[in-house]
Design a protein around this motif. Structure first.
Motif, PDB file in Angstrom:
ATOM      1  N   VAL A  17      11.341   5.126  -3.007  1.00 29.36           N
ATOM      2  CA  VAL A  17      11.212   3.975  -2.117  1.00 29.36           C
ATOM      3  C   VAL A  17      12.428   3.880  -1.198  1.00 29.36           C
ATOM      4  N   LEU A  20      12.408   6.749   1.350  1.00 32.95           N
ATOM      5  CA  LEU A  20      11.451   6.473   2.421  1.00 32.95           C
ATOM      6  C   LEU A  20      11.980   5.412   3.375  1.00 32.95           C
ATOM      7  N   ASP A  54       5.847  12.097  -4.973  1.00 34.23           N
ATOM      8  CA  ASP A  54       7.087  11.654  -4.324  1.00 34.23           C
ATOM      9  C   ASP A  54       7.494  12.616  -3.209  1.00 34.23           C
ATOM     10  N   LEU A  57       5.327  12.269  -0.152  1.00 30.42           N
ATOM     11  CA  LEU A  57       5.701  11.117   0.663  1.00 30.42           C
ATOM     12  C   LEU A  57       6.899  11.437   1.556  1.00 30.42           C
ATOM     13  N   HIS A 206       5.641   2.028  -1.062  1.00 25.96           N
ATOM     14  CA  HIS A 206       5.650   3.240  -0.256  1.00 25.96           C
ATOM     15  C   HIS A 206       4.717   3.148   0.948  1.00 25.96           C
TER      16      HIS A 206
END
Length: 225
Positions: A17, A20, A54, A57, A206
């Motif tokens: 998180v 990102l 992950d 992303l 996310h």
């Protein structure tokens, strides 16, 4: 300084998180950036091979197109204590992969796996590689009971190994925690680095715009020095 390593006080505290969010903030400033996850846990078999959500992303959040195996050269099916097939992690390959992406971007966000000393299919933790490469560290603290001890010990360990903690991010993972503000105050007093972000509890974080939860000036100072 053009790269930073994201570590956490533990597993499942919000490293992805925060990674990102940082990539989103850089994108909004029109900075060419990318994510890199050298090792990953709990990868699933896809038509393209083993892949971790992950790392996917991070791949999607990057401003340049990168093949998955460039973003995540070592996907593992297991967790820290159940690592699946034994694979030798080649630190030279990690460094080569990092340099490949670094040569194409202005800023590189490198996400660790587990906590600072977590081990996956290697006798040494990934943190040893981070120290050798002299990559500055951002510490993610999952705000919950017990996090003060974990955060202070992690920050101290990074410094004792010769690393640099350039900042920490509070990530609220327990929405019902009554002592939340007291914990933030204590952490601010006892972590020898500035708090550069504070992310509230956000379901499906996310999928959201998280850039606004960073304090941009300390980050700007760090990335332009």
């Amino acid at each position: 300084m053009n790269k930073v390593f994201i570590t956490g006080t533990d597993t499942a505290v919000g490293k992805t998180v925060v990674s990102l969010a940082l990539l989103q903030m850089l994108r909004q400033q029109d900075i060419v950036c990318a994510g890199y996850k050298p090792l990953s846990q709990n990868a699933q078999l896809t038509e393209q091979g083993l892949q971790c959500v992950d790392a996917q992303l991070l791949q999607q959040a990057s401003t340049i197109a990168l093949d998955y195996d460039r973003v995540n050269p070592y996907p593992f099916t297991g967790s820290e204590v159940s690592t699946g097939a034994i694979t030798t992690v080649n630190e030279r390959q990690l460094t080569t992969g990092m340099s490949f992406i670094e040569g194409q971007v202005e800023r590189l966000v490198i996400e660790g796996t587990g906590g600072w000393h977590s081990r996956i299919n290697t006798q040494n933790p990934l943190s040893d590689w981070v120290i050798k490469q002299k990559i500055p560290v951002i510490l993610v603290v999952g705000i919950k009971l017990g996090c003060i001890n974990h955060a202070i010990l992690t920050a101290e360990s990074i410094l004792q190994q010769g690393g640099e903690v350039v900042g920490w991010v509070a990530n609220r993972i327990n929405p019902g925690l009554e002592e939340y503000q007291q914990l933030i105050t204590l952490l601010t007093q006892h972590i020898a680095a500035p708090k550069i972000g504070e992310i509230p509890y956000i379901p499906h974080a996310h999928q959201k715009d998280l850039a606004a939860y960073f304090t941009t000036q300390p980050l700007a100072n760090f990335f332009t020095r």
